[in-house]
Design a protein around this motif. Sequence first.
Motif, PDB file in Angstrom:
ATOM      1  N   VAL A 183      19.229   1.830   5.871  1.00 27.44           N
ATOM      2  CA  VAL A 183      19.629   3.234   5.669  1.00 27.44           C
ATOM      3  C   VAL A 183      18.925   3.738   4.421  1.00 27.44           C
ATOM      4  CG1 VAL A 183      21.546   4.827   5.235  1.00 27.44           C
ATOM      5  CG2 VAL A 183      21.909   2.851   6.718  1.00 27.44           C
ATOM      6  N   MET A 184      18.323   4.905   4.528  1.00 24.46           N
ATOM      7  CA  MET A 184      17.553   5.428   3.385  1.00 24.46           C
ATOM      8  C   MET A 184      18.486   5.919   2.274  1.00 24.46           C
ATOM      9  SD  MET A 184      16.358   8.834   5.482  1.00 24.46           S
ATOM     10  CE  MET A 184      14.691   8.719   4.949  1.00 24.46           C
ATOM     11  N   LEU A 185      17.986   5.844   1.049  1.00 26.79           N
ATOM     12  CA  LEU A 185      18.799   6.304  -0.081  1.00 26.79           C
ATOM     13  C   LEU A 185      18.842   7.835  -0.138  1.00 26.79           C
ATOM     14  CD1 LEU A 185      20.501   5.466  -2.440  1.00 26.79           C
ATOM     15  CD2 LEU A 185      18.472   4.818  -3.666  1.00 26.79           C
ATOM     16  N   GLU A 210      16.277   8.216   9.584  1.00 26.25           N
ATOM     17  CA  GLU A 210      15.272   7.487   8.803  1.00 26.25           C
ATOM     18  C   GLU A 210      13.882   8.099   8.945  1.00 26.25           C
ATOM     19  OE1 GLU A 210      15.989   4.702   6.727  1.00 26.25           O
ATOM     20  OE2 GLU A 210      17.932   5.569   7.165  1.00 26.25           O
ATOM     21  N   HIS A 211      13.039   7.745   8.016  1.00 24.86           N
ATOM     22  CA  HIS A 211      11.614   8.107   8.095  1.00 24.86           C
ATOM     23  C   HIS A 211      10.984   7.401   9.290  1.00 24.86           C
ATOM     24  CE1 HIS A 211       7.336   8.058   6.851  1.00 24.86           C
ATOM     25  NE2 HIS A 211       7.644   9.182   6.232  1.00 24.86           N
ATOM     26  N   ALA A 212       9.909   7.987   9.809  1.00 25.03           N
ATOM     27  CA  ALA A 212       9.231   7.405  10.973  1.00 25.03           C
ATOM     28  C   ALA A 212       8.795   5.960  10.717  1.00 25.03           C
ATOM     29  CB  ALA A 212       8.019   8.254  11.339  1.00 25.03           C
ATOM     30  N   ALA A 253      13.973   3.904  -0.657  1.00 20.95           N
ATOM     31  CA  ALA A 253      14.304   4.728  -1.829  1.00 20.95           C
ATOM     32  C   ALA A 253      13.124   5.597  -2.258  1.00 20.95           C
ATOM     33  CB  ALA A 253      14.739   3.824  -2.979  1.00 20.95           C
ATOM     34  N   VAL A 254      12.197   5.827  -1.313  1.00 17.44           N
ATOM     35  CA  VAL A 254      10.966   6.555  -1.648  1.00 17.44           C
ATOM     36  C   VAL A 254      11.267   7.933  -2.234  1.00 17.44           C
ATOM     37  CG1 VAL A 254       8.965   7.688  -0.579  1.00 17.44           C
ATOM     38  CG2 VAL A 254       9.484   5.297  -0.038  1.00 17.44           C
ATOM     39  N   GLN A 255      12.191   8.671  -1.622  1.00 21.83           N
ATOM     40  CA  GLN A 255      12.466  10.032  -2.099  1.00 21.83           C
ATOM     41  C   GLN A 255      13.433  10.053  -3.273  1.00 21.83           C
ATOM     42  OE1 GLN A 255      11.190  12.989  -1.181  1.00 21.83           O
ATOM     43  NE2 GLN A 255       9.895  12.158   0.451  1.00 21.83           N
ATOM     44  N   LEU A 277       9.719   1.411  -2.295  1.00 17.21           N
ATOM     45  CA  LEU A 277       9.288   2.442  -3.247  1.00 17.21           C
ATOM     46  C   LEU A 277       7.867   2.878  -2.917  1.00 17.21           C
ATOM     47  CD1 LEU A 277      10.272   0.909  -6.732  1.00 17.21           C
ATOM     48  CD2 LEU A 277      11.390   2.851  -5.601  1.00 17.21           C
ATOM     49  N   SER A 278       7.527   4.092  -3.312  1.00 15.77           N
ATOM     50  CA  SER A 278       6.152   4.580  -3.164  1.00 15.77           C
ATOM     51  C   SER A 278       5.774   5.369  -4.408  1.00 15.77           C
ATOM     52  CB  SER A 278       6.061   5.483  -1.929  1.00 15.77           C
ATOM     53  OG  SER A 278       4.769   6.026  -1.830  1.00 15.77           O
ATOM     54  N   ALA A 279       4.604   5.079  -4.977  1.00 17.86           N
ATOM     55  CA  ALA A 279       4.243   5.695  -6.266  1.00 17.86           C
ATOM     56  C   ALA A 279       3.957   7.188  -6.162  1.00 17.86           C
ATOM     57  CB  ALA A 279       3.026   4.972  -6.856  1.00 17.86           C
ATOM     58  N   HIS A 280       3.410   7.618  -5.015  1.00 21.16           N
ATOM     59  CA  HIS A 280       2.940   9.017  -4.990  1.00 21.16           C
ATOM     60  C   HIS A 280       4.062  10.045  -4.874  1.00 21.16           C
ATOM     61  CE1 HIS A 280       2.926  10.276  -0.626  1.00 21.16           C
ATOM     62  NE2 HIS A 280       2.996   8.968  -0.441  1.00 21.16           N
ATOM     63  N   LYS A 281       5.301   9.580  -4.758  1.00 20.22           N
ATOM     64  CA  LYS A 281       6.429  10.526  -4.802  1.00 20.22           C
ATOM     65  C   LYS A 281       7.019  10.579  -6.214  1.00 20.22           C
ATOM     66  CE  LYS A 281       6.313  10.447  -0.190  1.00 20.22           C
ATOM     67  NZ  LYS A 281       6.171  11.495   0.785  1.00 20.22           N
ATOM     68  N   LEU A 282       6.396   9.827  -7.122  1.00 26.76           N
ATOM     69  CA  LEU A 282       6.913   9.715  -8.503  1.00 26.76           C
ATOM     70  C   LEU A 282       5.858  10.165  -9.514  1.00 26.76           C
ATOM     71  CD1 LEU A 282       8.163   5.978  -8.255  1.00 26.76           C
ATOM     72  CD2 LEU A 282       9.609   7.994  -8.075  1.00 26.76           C
ATOM     73  N   SER A 287       0.820  -1.216   0.000  1.00 29.90           N
ATOM     74  CA  SER A 287       0.000   0.000   0.000  1.00 29.90           C
ATOM     75  C   SER A 287       0.853   1.266   0.000  1.00 29.90           C
ATOM     76  CB  SER A 287      -0.921   0.003   1.215  1.00 29.90           C
ATOM     77  OG  SER A 287      -0.136   0.059   2.392  1.00 29.90           O
ATOM     78  N   GLY A 288       2.179   1.139   0.007  1.00 32.56           N
ATOM     79  CA  GLY A 288       3.012   2.337  -0.048  1.00 32.56           C
ATOM     80  C   GLY A 288       4.310   2.168   0.711  1.00 32.56           C
ATOM     81  N   GLY A 289       4.997   3.282   0.869  1.00 29.85           N
ATOM     82  CA  GLY A 289       6.310   3.254   1.510  1.00 29.85           C
ATOM     83  C   GLY A 289       6.252   2.809   2.961  1.00 29.85           C
ATOM     84  N   THR A 290       5.247   3.264   3.677  1.00 29.01           N
ATOM     85  CA  THR A 290       5.139   2.929   5.104  1.00 29.01           C
ATOM     86  C   THR A 290       5.020   1.414   5.270  1.00 29.01           C
ATOM     87  OG1 THR A 290       4.096   5.047   5.559  1.00 29.01           O
ATOM     88  CG2 THR A 290       3.743   3.289   7.181  1.00 29.01           C
TER      89      THR A 290
HETATM   90  C1  LIG Z   1      11.570   8.468   2.959  1.00 29.64           C
HETATM   91  C2  LIG Z   1      10.133   8.082   3.070  1.00 29.64           C
HETATM   92  N1  LIG Z   1       9.814   6.831   3.447  1.00 29.64           N
HETATM   93  C3  LIG Z   1       8.540   6.424   3.544  1.00 29.64           C
HETATM   94  C4  LIG Z   1       7.500   7.277   3.289  1.00 29.64           C
HETATM   95  C5  LIG Z   1       6.099   6.783   3.425  1.00 29.64           C
HETATM   96  O1  LIG Z   1       5.561   6.506   2.172  1.00 29.64           O
HETATM   97  P1  LIG Z   1       3.967   6.399   1.977  1.00 29.64           P
HETATM   98  O2  LIG Z   1       3.437   7.785   2.085  1.00 29.64           O
HETATM   99  O3  LIG Z   1       3.803   5.807   0.615  1.00 29.64           O
HETATM  100  O4  LIG Z   1       3.459   5.486   3.046  1.00 29.64           O
HETATM  101  C6  LIG Z   1       7.784   8.593   2.909  1.00 29.64           C
HETATM  102  C7  LIG Z   1       6.676   9.554   2.656  1.00 29.64           C
HETATM  103  O5  LIG Z   1       6.493  10.507   3.343  1.00 29.64           O
HETATM  104  C8  LIG Z   1       9.127   9.002   2.798  1.00 29.64           C
HETATM  105  O6  LIG Z   1       9.451  10.252   2.442  1.00 29.64           O
END
Ligand SMILES: Cc1ncc(COP(=O)(O)O)c(C=O)c1O
Length: 381
Positions: free
Chosen positions: A148-150, A101-103, A179-181, A200-205, A71-74
């Motif tokens: 570690v985030m990209l 890192e992201h939350a 690698a979401v961002q 990966l997450s589609a809504h950042k692309l 369902s997304g990056g989270t």
């Molecule tokens: C680095 C990073 N990871 C994860 C997420 C979460 O992605 P999503 O909004 O698709 O759950 C985000 C979005 O804010 C993000 O910037």
Amino acid sequence: MGRMGIYLDHAATTPVDPEVIEAMLPYLAEVPYNASAIHTGGRMASEAVEEARSRVARFIGADPDEVYFTSGGTESDNWALKSVRHVPVEQKPHLLVSAIEHAAVLESADTLARAGWMVERVPVTPEGRVEPDQVALRITSQTALVSVMLANNEVGTIQPIADIAAECRKRSVLVHTDAVQAGLYVRLDVDELGVDLLTLSAHKLYGPKGIGALYIRRGTAIRRWMDGGSHERGMRSGTINVPAAVGFGVACDLAVKRRDEDGPRVAERRDRLVEGIMDRVPECRLTGWGSDLLPGHAHFCFRGVEGESVLIGLDAAGVYASGGAACSSRSVSTSHVLRAMGMADEWARGAVRMTLGRSTTPDQIEYTIDAVASALADLRF
Ligand SMILES: Cc1ncc(COP(=O)(O)O)c(C=O)c1O
């Protein structure tokens, strides 16, 4: 964005590209079938999903059967961290994550820590960089995973993942990267990066919200994430969102096609924004400068003001910006990323992130420079 304001919050989400919408529409209307159904309609939907999976796989240099829709990056981050096979909890498996890192990663790590894992946060330099040797020296025989985030979502710093992963591979430790961002601007190749898991997450692309993927290198020891009807090869059950998957695939193709042209253009506009604000606004610091940065990111700390007050002033002028991570924008504490970079509170409280996108124009930049200068002048009168 016309009357919708000047949109400088592309790191929070990107508008869906018209070509992506066009590709999605038939799967909302004429082909509304369940991709698991065996009838002809189901097969049409399933073919579209598999075509999308191939596009996503090509985007990261993977094979289609290594790509799992989520369902997304989270969700992908949660899956990667919480499902890696490891030594029994009584033997204290060890997890390394960077401090910035992201939350979705940090909270998953906290959950593992409560369950008995040893979790360590790798510090970053004042420029927001994770040094490979800082990762290497923390790896133990119990380390199950390094995450570690990209690229960082708040300040836009790009991390040396290939070097970090090389250290991990030497010690047979699995590596996950968020690698979401990065996807829009950094060429992604899972073999060159040397990672086992990638989010990966589609809504950042410029794709739709609510869909993403987890890349799982073939043979990686990871458990199934969602029990149910055995979708996604039994690993992540749940009826697949066909239009979103189709949109995600097209967004990946467009990202590759446009990357070489978009990156330098966006960076040029971002550089002008930075120059204009630094010229006009006293007591302003650029965050993350000196590291490799994503081209669309401009992150500032204004001393002695509340970032939120600046954002309200900008909003009144029709400029949409952010305090950092969209998810923490309502929290009163300073950003964990800025704290990890050693930013003093009096600066960190005045954090403002502006993230440009492919449609940001020079006129919008000039307008924004004026808007920032006058918002700050009002607040500091
Ligand atoms: C680095 C990073 N990871 C994860 C997420 C979460 O992605 P999503 O909004 O698709 O759950 C985000 C979005 O804010 C993000 O910037």
